[in-house]
Write an enzyme that holds these catalytic residues in place. Structure first.
Site, PDB file in Angstrom:
ATOM      1  N   THR A 267       0.758  -1.412  -0.088  1.00  0.00           N
ATOM      2  CA  THR A 267       0.056  -0.090  -0.091  1.00  0.00           C
ATOM      3  C   THR A 267       0.908   1.328   0.179  1.00  0.00           C
ATOM      4  O   THR A 267       0.503   2.191  -0.677  1.00  0.00           O
ATOM      5  CB  THR A 267      -0.848  -0.016   1.162  1.00  0.00           C
ATOM      6  OG1 THR A 267      -1.819  -1.137   0.920  1.00  0.00           O
ATOM      7  CG2 THR A 267      -1.882   1.199   1.392  1.00  0.00           C
ATOM      8  N   GLU A 293      -3.431  -2.956  -7.012  1.00  0.00           N
ATOM      9  CA  GLU A 293      -4.066  -3.878  -5.826  1.00  0.00           C
ATOM     10  C   GLU A 293      -3.009  -4.114  -4.915  1.00  0.00           C
ATOM     11  O   GLU A 293      -1.790  -4.411  -5.060  1.00  0.00           O
ATOM     12  CB  GLU A 293      -4.327  -5.242  -6.359  1.00  0.00           C
ATOM     13  CG  GLU A 293      -5.483  -5.187  -7.619  1.00  0.00           C
ATOM     14  CD  GLU A 293      -6.863  -4.390  -7.229  1.00  0.00           C
ATOM     15  OE1 GLU A 293      -6.931  -4.590  -5.910  1.00  0.00           O
ATOM     16  OE2 GLU A 293      -7.476  -3.830  -7.997  1.00  0.00           O
ATOM     17  N   CYS A 327      -1.308 -11.881  -0.564  1.00  0.00           N
ATOM     18  CA  CYS A 327      -2.469 -10.725  -0.257  1.00  0.00           C
ATOM     19  C   CYS A 327      -3.696 -10.851   0.395  1.00  0.00           C
ATOM     20  O   CYS A 327      -4.157 -10.236   1.471  1.00  0.00           O
ATOM     21  CB  CYS A 327      -2.632  -9.768  -1.207  1.00  0.00           C
ATOM     22  SG  CYS A 327      -3.522 -10.683  -2.893  1.00  0.00           S
TER      23      CYS A 327
HETATM   24  P1  NAD Z   1       6.392  -4.258  -2.696  1.00  0.00           P
HETATM   25  O1  NAD Z   1       5.580  -3.312  -2.561  1.00  0.00           O
HETATM   26  O2  NAD Z   1       7.565  -4.554  -1.796  1.00  0.00           O
HETATM   27  O3  NAD Z   1       6.817  -4.282  -4.223  1.00  0.00           O
HETATM   28  C1  NAD Z   1       6.161  -4.514  -5.488  1.00  0.00           C
HETATM   29  C2  NAD Z   1       6.778  -3.717  -6.423  1.00  0.00           C
HETATM   30  O4  NAD Z   1       7.174  -2.441  -6.433  1.00  0.00           O
HETATM   31  C3  NAD Z   1       8.304  -4.479  -6.715  1.00  0.00           C
HETATM   32  O5  NAD Z   1       8.382  -4.644  -8.102  1.00  0.00           O
HETATM   33  C4  NAD Z   1       9.193  -3.569  -6.336  1.00  0.00           C
HETATM   34  O6  NAD Z   1      10.424  -3.602  -6.601  1.00  0.00           O
HETATM   35  C5  NAD Z   1       8.320  -2.162  -6.362  1.00  0.00           C
HETATM   36  N1  NAD Z   1       8.651  -1.363  -5.641  1.00  0.00           N
HETATM   37  C6  NAD Z   1       9.035  -1.278  -4.203  1.00  0.00           C
HETATM   38  N2  NAD Z   1       9.496  -0.028  -3.614  1.00  0.00           N
HETATM   39  C7  NAD Z   1       9.009   0.922  -4.891  1.00  0.00           C
HETATM   40  C8  NAD Z   1       9.073   2.238  -4.961  1.00  0.00           C
HETATM   41  N3  NAD Z   1       9.635   3.070  -3.911  1.00  0.00           N
HETATM   42  N4  NAD Z   1       8.887   2.928  -5.914  1.00  0.00           N
HETATM   43  C9  NAD Z   1       8.383   2.256  -7.062  1.00  0.00           C
HETATM   44  N5  NAD Z   1       8.328   0.806  -7.069  1.00  0.00           N
HETATM   45  C10 NAD Z   1       8.646   0.164  -5.792  1.00  0.00           C
HETATM   46  O7  NAD Z   1       5.535  -5.635  -2.439  1.00  0.00           O
HETATM   47  P2  NAD Z   1       5.989  -7.079  -2.479  1.00  0.00           P
HETATM   48  O8  NAD Z   1       6.693  -7.460  -1.261  1.00  0.00           O
HETATM   49  O9  NAD Z   1       6.657  -7.467  -3.854  1.00  0.00           O
HETATM   50  O10 NAD Z   1       4.596  -7.689  -2.443  1.00  0.00           O
HETATM   51  C11 NAD Z   1       3.973  -7.904  -1.217  1.00  0.00           C
HETATM   52  C12 NAD Z   1       2.618  -6.941  -1.182  1.00  0.00           C
HETATM   53  O11 NAD Z   1       1.907  -7.029  -2.435  1.00  0.00           O
HETATM   54  C13 NAD Z   1       1.984  -7.025   0.111  1.00  0.00           C
HETATM   55  O12 NAD Z   1       1.685  -6.183   0.577  1.00  0.00           O
HETATM   56  C14 NAD Z   1       0.528  -7.721  -0.669  1.00  0.00           C
HETATM   57  O13 NAD Z   1      -0.576  -7.642   0.111  1.00  0.00           O
HETATM   58  C15 NAD Z   1       0.720  -6.903  -1.833  1.00  0.00           C
HETATM   59  N6  NAD Z   1      -0.253  -7.741  -3.006  1.00  0.00           N
HETATM   60  C16 NAD Z   1      -1.380  -7.498  -3.184  1.00  0.00           C
HETATM   61  C17 NAD Z   1      -2.366  -8.289  -4.249  1.00  0.00           C
HETATM   62  C18 NAD Z   1      -3.537  -7.819  -4.338  1.00  0.00           C
HETATM   63  O14 NAD Z   1      -4.171  -8.370  -5.306  1.00  0.00           O
HETATM   64  N7  NAD Z   1      -4.146  -7.002  -3.497  1.00  0.00           N
HETATM   65  C19 NAD Z   1      -1.790  -9.250  -4.738  1.00  0.00           C
HETATM   66  C20 NAD Z   1      -0.415  -9.668  -4.628  1.00  0.00           C
HETATM   67  C21 NAD Z   1       0.330  -8.832  -3.577  1.00  0.00           C
END
Ligand code: NAD
Length: 541
Positions: A267, A293, A327
């Site tokens: 988020t 999402e 998630c």
């Molecule tokens: P994350 O937010 O750490 O990373 C997601 C993506 O964002 C990655 O590609 C990452 O490199 C990039 N990212 C990280 N920091 C960034 C920044 N400052 N600026 C731009 N991009 C950036 O998430 P994660 O650990 O890969 O995944 C877990 C999270 O995803 C959990 O919060 C989970 O609830 C959520 N998720 C949600 C759904 C859904 O459908 N609602 C599905 C899967 C995962």
């Protein structure tokens, strides 16, 4: 130009294979795993037809054996990201005008490649990169991804079929143009299917894409890229970069041709992205689409009428499959006092029977968490719970990082319904239980609704229809995916369109027509057959 109204094959969900002892799929996936484990792969940036190796590399390792290197990947510099934008925009000239049936054929072929010749490989890569058991890899990388591609093709045709009314003198038509610019797809580590769906859903609708996978998923992302290439996605339609996410994002969002974000992840990252888009809004040629999402704090609520075995199975599968890194994973649970002794007994038996280790040993239900950052975060909450007077660790609580990032399935019991692990997304195998007094069912519904900023998934267990009705109404804004007598995980494309509201995302429902509509910009065409030649209306006399 099309010379027919074509029907696409009816989308059907890919059947989940069992991998039981003696099945051919079991042998195939284990052979693929062994082969990939004993080789190394060097993953370049993919920009147009070029594979770019910058020489600035990082290792690809497995979470369950973090010293074992299975490959390397190359980090992009700003110039590569700029090149990806220019390449995508050049490719757009052809792709945006490519017939829909050609786009459909490419992604239908990709679906068949995944379901068939690439199945063992993409599953094995997901077992290695994300430490999924074979069952978790199969329902994600093989089945959900195949489903996304097949169903999205069908939804695409539904969108194109939806047309306005016309009469004999005027023919009205709507065409669904791709966005004018490029789409930025940013994907999380936890689902190979989501990683592929975010760039491909936009590309299927005629858009060009710059895709940045999660650093922790690149090993399986490489297989997706191979499949898309073999299926015939033209060069430059999906360009892939890795590197500092802030640099990549700032470079892409600075482009006037930026037309949309397709994000899944946490988020706080999504809120930052939204703020950056807002700050740049005067620079863009078009209002960008923002689809995200994000996180969840997903609940299981048991009514006093609930069946104890069903509740406990929902908790164990919902909270601990894939180490709680979905998630949708259950992470806060509400149990009535009258059921607690029986729930506790069965939960203890079940959790203590969970076998933990490498996904290569198919008797393991549970493996490692994704990386050191996640391990450290989980350990800090576990250690804090050991100190806090309003929390008690009743199961698990152990961890070991000597070989892999292993955190035991952990159950915290709290007397404080607002205890931090009832509110905060930990994204790991830690579930917190609060016991409520049976007669406080209605107050508990309010508590469930108001405890977390998220609204992704939630489940209620009850044999009492009035209680089910009351909960369904009281919790209507608390979850975008609501389950009755089932665990809150495991949404299937075409069956339970997935997405949450509040801080959990824009709720554009991945794997549904609603999502695809975000990647098109309709143009209405009115063609008049009998054309007026005098401006004066009859009423003017
Ligand atoms: P994350 O937010 O750490 O990373 C997601 C993506 O964002 C990655 O590609 C990452 O490199 C990039 N990212 C990280 N920091 C960034 C920044 N400052 N600026 C731009 N991009 C950036 O998430 P994660 O650990 O890969 O995944 C877990 C999270 O995803 C959990 O919060 C989970 O609830 C959520 N998720 C949600 C759904 C859904 O459908 N609602 C599905 C899967 C995962």
């Amino acid at each position: 130009m099309s010379k027919g109204f074509f029907n696409v094959p009816k989308a059907v969900n890919e059947p989940v294979k069992s991998y039981a002892p003696g099945t051919p799929e079991r042998e195939q996936v284990l052979a693929a795993y062994k082969k990939m484990w004993n080789e190394t792969v060097d993953v370049p940036l993919y920009i147009g037809k070029e594979e770019i190796r910058t020489g600035n590399t990082r290792n690809l390792t497995a979470p369950h054996d973090h010293q074992h290197v299975v490959g390397t990947y190359h980090l992009a510099e700003k110039e590569h990201v700029e090149k990806a934008i220019a390449t995508a925009l050049e490719a757009r000239k052809k792709w945006a005008n490519t017939a829909w049936e050609s786009r459909a054929a490419i992604f239908l072929k990709a679906a068949e490649l995944i379901a068939g010749p690439y199945r063992a490989k993409i599953n094995a890569a997901t077992m290695i990169a994300q430490s999924k058991t074979i069952h978790q890899a199969e329902i994600d990388a093989a089945c959900e991804l195949t489903d996304f591609l097949r169903f999205n093709v069908e939804y695409m045709t539904q969108i194109y079929n939806e047309q306005p009314i016309s009469d004999s003198s005027v023919w009205n038509r709507v065409e669904h143009r791709p966005l004018e610019g490029f789409v930025y797809a940013i994907t999380p580590f936890n689902f190979t299917a989501i990683a592929a769906n975010l760039p491909s859903s936009a590309a299927m609708m005629g858009n060009v894409v710059v895709w940045k996978p999660s650093d922790s998923q690149i090993f399986s992302a490489k297989i997706i890229i191979d499949i898309f290439k073999e299926a015939g996605v033209p060069d430059g339609v999906i360009n892939v970069v890795y590197g500092d996410p802030v640099m990549v994002t700032d470079t892409l969002l600075a482009s006037p041709d930026f037309a949309g974000i397709h994000f899944t992840g946490s988020t706080h990252v999504f809120k930052d992205l939204w703020a950056k888009v807002g700050a740049n809004i005067h620079n863009y040629k078009t209002y960008p689409r923002i689809v995200g999402e994000t996180g969840g704090k997903d609940f299981i609520l048991a009514h006093p009428s609930a069946n104890v075995k069903q509740v406990v199975t929902g908790i164990v599968r919902g909270a601990f499959e894939f180490q709680g890194q979905k998630c949708s994973a259950a992470s806060r649970v509400y149990i009535p006092q009258s059921l607690w002794p029986a729930v506790k007994e069965q939960l203890t038996n079940d959790v203590q029977s969970i076998k933990m280790g490498s996904p290569e040993d198919l008797s393991n239900f549970f493996t490692a968490v994704i990386h050191e950052g996640s391990f450290n975060k989980l350990v800090s909450y576990i250690e804090q719970a050991k100190q806090d007077s309003d929390a008690e660790i009743i199961l698990g609580g152990g961890y070991d990082k000597s070989k892999g990032w292993f955190v035991e399935p952990t159950v915290i019991l709290t007397t404080n319904p607002k205890y931090k692990t009832m509110e905060t997304e930990l994204f790991g195998p830690v579930v917190t239980i609060y016991i409520y007094e049976d007669e406080k069912w209605t107050e508990t519904l309010e508590l469930v609704d108001a405890t977390s900023e998220y609204a992704l998934t939630g489940a209620i267990f009850s044999q009492d229809r009035y209680a089910i009705e009351e909960a369904t109404t009281a919790l209507q804004n608390a979850a975008g995916n609501f389950y009755i007598n089932d665990k809150p995980t495991g949404a299937v494309v075409g069956n339970q369109p997935f997405g949450g509201a509040r801080a959990s995302g824009t709720n554009d429902k991945a794997g549904s027509i609603l999502n695809l509509l975000r990647w098109v910009s309709p143009r209405t065409i009115k063609e008049t057959f009998i054309v007026p030649e005098d401006y004066r209306y009859p009423f003017l006399g």
